[in-house]
Design a protein around this motif. Structure first.
Motif, PDB file in Angstrom:
ATOM      1  N   CYS A  87       6.111   0.233 -16.393  1.00  0.00           N
ATOM      2  CA  CYS A  87       7.378   0.175 -15.658  1.00  0.00           C
ATOM      3  C   CYS A  87       7.477   1.320 -14.651  1.00  0.00           C
ATOM      4  CB  CYS A  87       8.565   0.253 -16.610  1.00  0.00           C
ATOM      5  SG  CYS A  87      10.134   0.333 -15.715  1.00  0.00           S
ATOM      6  N   PRO A  88       7.629   1.006 -13.367  1.00  0.00           N
ATOM      7  CA  PRO A  88       7.694   2.085 -12.381  1.00  0.00           C
ATOM      8  C   PRO A  88       8.947   2.950 -12.522  1.00  0.00           C
ATOM      9  CG  PRO A  88       7.953  -0.057 -11.316  1.00  0.00           C
ATOM     10  CD  PRO A  88       7.633  -0.321 -12.757  1.00  0.00           C
ATOM     11  N   MET A  89       9.927   2.446 -13.214  1.00  0.00           N
ATOM     12  CA  MET A  89      11.140   3.233 -13.387  1.00  0.00           C
ATOM     13  C   MET A  89      11.137   3.966 -14.730  1.00  0.00           C
ATOM     14  SD  MET A  89      12.961   3.017 -10.704  1.00  0.00           S
ATOM     15  CE  MET A  89      11.748   2.648  -9.459  1.00  0.00           C
ATOM     16  N   GLY A  90      10.056   3.828 -15.470  1.00  0.00           N
ATOM     17  CA  GLY A  90       9.951   4.540 -16.744  1.00  0.00           C
ATOM     18  C   GLY A  90      10.865   3.991 -17.830  1.00  0.00           C
TER      19      GLY A  90
END
Ligand SMILES: Cc1cc2nc3c(=O)[nH]c(=O)nc-3n(C[C@H](O)[C@H](O)[C@H](O)COP(=O)(O)OP(=O)(O)OC[C@H]3O[C@@H](n4cnc5c(N)ncnc54)[C@H](O)[C@@H]3O)c2cc1C
Lengths: 396, 648
Positions: A87-90
């Motif tokens: 997930c690029p948003m963590g």
């Protein structure tokens, strides 16, 4: 479709989200989701479930709890953490789904019947396999040298086989091999015998928090009292849970190790010298709970590479990008057919490497991948520890 | 000692008055000895606010002014000017920071007001002891150092040199040009990059006011605005650029010809150890790659290059040189480096030869590139399907959080060119399309119209399964998973600070932001200045940007530098360290403590301060054991008075 019309959205604020999700450690980041679809595209089960991970997350955010808090939606996740690491948003989406399961179970829905049975078994017998406590240490009788039983005797390391390797006849060879390898490498270790109890993973993954917490409390109390420096397990599930989930509930004092870490260190320090075995090309399947949840990627490979005769070839997806076998998160218990179907996809990737043997180090992956092999063809599956034992036998 | 103090309390709109009771603050100040007037006003920094102060100084004969407002970093300069314009020495102004240090960080009004009172009382107490100091000025050196010669550095250097000033242009690589030299066509107008860049590069070579130092780096900077001394180290090229004709015969002769990955071609082809970086290089001269040359590293090579060179330009006895140059200003233009795609192995870079980075694809598009401008798969055929994957190493907590700003546009440009050159189906896997510049939305529209297919979803991974290379993603608009077989994948790798930016920042004494790029003094109002006066910044060293923005910043930075040189002299801080020669024991603690090397021991072993270099940071005074170093405007007495005022 005509029966179940889609709700018209009349507002975007959700009490459900604000009260139950938004302030939790996992929920804090949910608002930052940009709906890029990385989670869904990484998900081994998304093609089966009514709502994809991305849609679940969006529904959580707008508070559509009615649509998501349903066993048909939530019990597909195999807890593989692919979405979470990518997930690029963590956002730790795997953990969010687990939290949703907790909430749903709290409200009286789920787990699925076979999962409920397992949890009840944990409540009653401290193992998910409906087997009596008295049989937990039977596997050890087959050993020539019986391991020390703690705490009557003292040792530096506790070997914790976990329920699957301790009880299931086809998996006991992992426990036997592990004990023998440790013994012959001169490690000062012991087992807990009948005092060992389930790590609680089965209950935690399907959302039965109460049972999980009870198991954590039993285990931490008993293990802390042993005076060992480390707990080692050959089960990726027990390992991930003890290492990363226990600290959120109670302190487990000894260091938690996976057997591959221990063997890699023994090999490096020259305590264990693998001998040459029948030359074979092998490929290695990273168990999700060892690699993505547990963070152990290089050690099993180091061990394989240290065994003369073995040539390691990697699958298209390896390490943190490895593809889930479908065995985890309660999926194998809840939707067995599907779990094996997913394992077949993994078997195809294994076959494409040209390897003749599929090595892994998690009893769940092992069973699931073997079942897939029997059903749809594929490579024979072996546990890493068994290969190590074979190579030790060869060296004498 | 002062007799008449005026106190001015700023509301800063609601910023201060929303929390601090300014009326009560004024009342409390009036009770303090020496305070003859205490006023509050909505915006003290505004013209009418400043007029209040000026009128009081004149009419009431004030000899000290205390302003309770924001941080002195924000407006000390403003109020010093106000005080000076009303006839007082500017150092008789004192500020109490009741915004950043009080109203902004507290929410409880009564307690905040009490704290503001203490801060103000401290400032008033100190103001009584403030002494007049005389600002000093120094002449400016009429030369500029420009670091980095991509399009930003080139544009800035030409702008400054055009006004007759000397420019030292320092470039790390053997040729100038930067990344723009590697590009094929440039969005959105699709003009050929070399066609617009090469003339500018040639201008640099021809400009007599520019002294070009290639294969060179800045290794030291001392001095201060207007009067810097820069130390530049140059690696030997082992080729005398003034004799080299650029014929390239040495390249073919080199024993390692075709063995070294060619960085200009982004690794798609190989070069020799002695090489001309690219056909349009400036200077157009061969250079030896020190790391790989057998002659340099081992001292033994048959060196066929020596025989091949008809001009006798090669000289293996050349040595590294270091020189010091004096400049009045510095422009930093060190640009970016592309994100290393092997850090995100799920996209298959380094594993599948069909997976390329955008810079590699750029070289493939170029007619002078390794494939002569043909788009070819590793097997040498034209691809039938190409996927462009956006946001690789950008907008991702696992790599870089920021948007690299140019990747959407260059991907669409590359997609357009791919469609022009092949009959392939072309896909863009995107999250959002960032197309904000002039003509960019129109370009986006036309690329869509042409038939480039846009899939709204970030690619999750690229893997060869079932014998086919596939791109895995979700079509988030439909909520369906995508498994697209492809022949070629191009990764829109993001932009990162140039390798070595951190070291350069330390050499320059200027900060980097969290993202690793240099930071501007003020994002909006001082966008091309560093926090250190006299150092300017331009282009991608500040953050990812396209060529139009890079050039605009380079122009702005050069204008700022020219403006500084035009002023002819610079005022420097009057509050400097002074030494009490009587008590100095010559222990030299202050000499080592000074971050600016402004203190030395004289012949008698007594510390002396170079007032031009001293910035008044006070480190020396705090270190001195005998109280010999006196920090003007922050003397021990003044600091203690301040503290006393706060505590009472
Ligand atoms: C694949 C790709 C395609 C692109 N396409 C376009 C396009 O079509 N249109 C467009 O407008 N923009 C495009 N861009 C963006 C464009 O490349 C940049 O805007 C431009 O190159 C920035 O110029 P610069 O001078 O700031 O940096 P750079 O070009 O990076 O130049 C910096 C220079 O500084 C040197 N340097 C670095 N560190 C030091 C040091 N410590 N000491 C001395 N010298 C140093 C470097 O060697 C280099 O020569 C593209 C970018 C990429 C990656």
């Amino acid at each position: 479709m005509s029966e179940k019309e889609k709700n018209v959205i009349t507002g975007f604020t959700g009490e459900f989200f604000d009260e139950l999700i938004g302030d939790t450690e996992i929920g804090e980041k949910v608002r930052s989701c940009i709906q890029c679809g990385t989670c869904t595209a990484s998900c081994p089960v998304a093609f089966k479930s009514e709502l994809s991970p991305r849609e679940i997350l969006r529904m959580v955010l707008i508070g559509e709890s009615g649509e998501i808090l349903r066993p048909e939606v939530l019990y597909y996740c195999s807890a593989c953490y692919s979405c979470a690491v990518r997930c690029p948003m963590g956002i730790r989406l795997t953990e969010l789904v687990n939290l949703l399961r907790d909430i749903m179970v709290e409200r009286g829905e789920g787990p699925l019947p076979p999962q409920t049975e397992m949890v009840k078994s944990v409540d009653n017998y401290d193992n998910p396999w409906l087997l009596p406590r008295a049989q937990r240490d039977r596997w050890a009788r087959k050993l020539d040298t019986r391991p020390k039983v703690l705490p009557r005797k003292k040792a530096k390391m506790l070997y914790y086989p976990g329920c699957t390797a301790a009880y299931l006849p086809n998996m006991q060879r992992v426990a036997l091999a592990t004990a023998e390898v440790l013994e012959r490498a001169g490690v000062d270790f012991g087992i807990m015998g009948r005092e060992e109890v389930c790590c609680g993973s089965t209950a935690m993954r399907v959302g039965v928090r109460k049972t999980f917490i009870a198991q954590v409390e039993k285990n931490t109390a008993r293990i802390n009292a042993l005076g060992v420096d480390s707990v080692v397990t050959a089960c990726a599930g027990c390992f991930g849970i003890m290492k990363h989930e226990y600290p959120r509930v109670a302190e487990l004092q000894p260091e938690v190790l996976h057997i591959s870490e221990v063997i890699a260190r023994l090999v490096e320090e020259g305590e264990l010298e693998p001998g040459p075995i029948t030359p074979r090309v092998v490929t290695y399947h990273d168990p999700c709970h060892l690699a993505r949840h547990g963070g152990v990627v290089s050690e099993p490979r180091k061990v394989i590479e240290a065994i003369p005769g073995l040539e390691l070839v990697e699958m298209a997806r390896t390490g943190l990008n490895s593809r889930c076998c479908g065995g985890g998160g309660g999926l194998r218990t809840g939707h067995a057919g599907m779990a094996v179907g997913i394992a077949s996809l993994r078997q195809r990737e294994a076959e494409e490497t040209g390897a003749e043997l599929l090595v892994t180090c998690c009893p769940f992956c092992e069973q699931n991948l073997s079942d897939a092999g029997e059903q749809d063809g594929g490579l024979p599956v072996i546990d890493l520890v068994e290969l190590v034992l074979e190579s030790m036998n060869a060296s004498v | 000692m002062s007799g008449k103090i005026g106190v001015y309390i700023c509301h800063c709109g609601n910023n201060i008055a929303g929390t601090v009771d300014c009326r009560r603050l004024a009342e409390s100040a009036l009770k303090l000895p020496g305070v003859v007037v205490a006023r509050e006003y909505e915006y003290m920094c505004s013209d009418p606010g400043q007029a209040l102060i000026k009128a009081d100084v004149r009419e009431l004969g004030l000899d000290r002014v205390v302003v309770a407002a924001c941080s002195p970093r924000m407006h000390e300069h403003t109020f010093r000017n106000t005080v000076e314009e009303s006839g007082l020495n500017p150092y008789l102004l004192e500020m109490a920071n009741i915004r950043e240090q009080c109203s902004w960080v507290h929410s409880e009004p009564v307690a905040a007001t009490a704290k503001a009172k203490s801060l103000l009382a401290g400032a008033i107490n100190k103001a009584r002891l403030d002494r007049e100091l005389e600002p000093r000025s120094f002449p400016v050196t009429e030369a500029v150092l420009v670091i980095g010669a991509g399009i930003a550095g080139i544009h800035a250097a030409l702008g400054i040199a055009g006004t007759g000033r000397k420019v030292f242009l320092v470039e790390r690589e053997p040729s100038i040009g930067g990344h723009m030299a590697q590009l094929d066509k440039t969005f959105p107008t699709l003009d050929c990059s070399a066609c617009i860049l090469t003339p500018r590069m040639v201008d640099v070579a021809r400009e007599p006011n520019i002294e070009l130092l290639t294969s060179s780096e800045l290794v030291g900077l001392s001095g201060f605005v207007g009067n810097f001394k820069a130390t530049v180290r140059s690696r030997p090229r082992y080729v005398d650029a003034s004799r080299c004709t650029g014929c390239g015969d040495c390249q073919d002769a080199c024993v390692l010809a075709g063995k070294i990955p060619n960085e200009f071609e982004a690794g798609l082809s190989a070069r020799s150890v002695i090489y001309i970086p690219f056909p349009q290089s400036v200077p157009l001269s061969a250079s030896v790659d020190i790391e790989n040359c057998l002659m340099v590293t081992r001292g033994n090579c048959s060196s066929p290059c020596l025989d091949a060179c008809g001009a006798g330009a090669i000289d293996f006895d050349a040595v590294e040189t270091t020189r010091e140059v004096e400049v009045g200003a510095v422009v930093v233009a060190t640009g970016f480096d592309a994100f290393d795609a092997s850090r995100v192995p799920q996209f298959g870079y380094g594993r599948y030869p069909e997976v390329l980075t955008a810079l590699q694809f750029e070289r493939m598009l170029s007619a002078s590139g390794p494939t002569g401008g043909k788009i070819l798969t590793p097997e040498g055929r034209e691809p039938e399907t190409i996927a462009f994957l956006h946001c690789i190493g950008s907008r991702d907590e696992n790599t870089n959080q920021y948007c690299s700003r140019v990747c959407c546009m260059y991907s669409m440009k590359q997609a357009h060119l791919a469609r022009e050159k092949t009959s392939a189906s072309v896909y863009e896997f995107y999250i959002d399309v960032t197309a904000f510049g002039k003509g960019y939305q129109e370009f986006y529209r036309s690329v869509r119209d042409e038939g480039v297919f846009f899939v709204r979803g970030k690619c999750a991974d690229v893997a060869r399964v079932g014998g086919r290379l596939k791109v895995f993603a979700e079509d988030t608009l439909l909520g369906r998973q995508v498994e697209l077989p492809v022949d070629m994948v191009v990764l829109a790798t993001g932009l990162e600070p140039a390798v070595g930016a951190r070291k350069l920042a330390t050499t320059l004494g200027i900060p980097l932001g969290q993202d690793g790029f240099f930071t501007e003094a003020h994002l909006k109002l001082r966008p091309v200045e560093a926090n250190t006066a006299g150092i300017f910044l331009a282009g991608c060293c500040l953050g990812p940007k396209d060529i139009p923005d890079t050039v605009a910043q380079a122009g702005a930075a050069s204008a700022e530098a020219i403006g500084l040189l035009d002023r002819g002299e610079v005022d420097v801080e009057a509050a400097v360290a002074v030494i009490d020669r009587e008590s100095c024991g010559g222990c030299a603690l202050c000499v080592t403590a000074c971050p600016l090397e402004a203190i030395l021991l004289d012949d008698e072993g007594i510390a002396v301060v170079n007032e031009a270099l001293c910035k008044g940071c006070g480190t020396c005074a705090a270190t001195c054991l005998s109280g010999t170093v006196i920090m003007e405007h922050s003397t021990d007495e003044q600091v203690l008075a301040n503290i006393e005022g706060i505590l009472l």
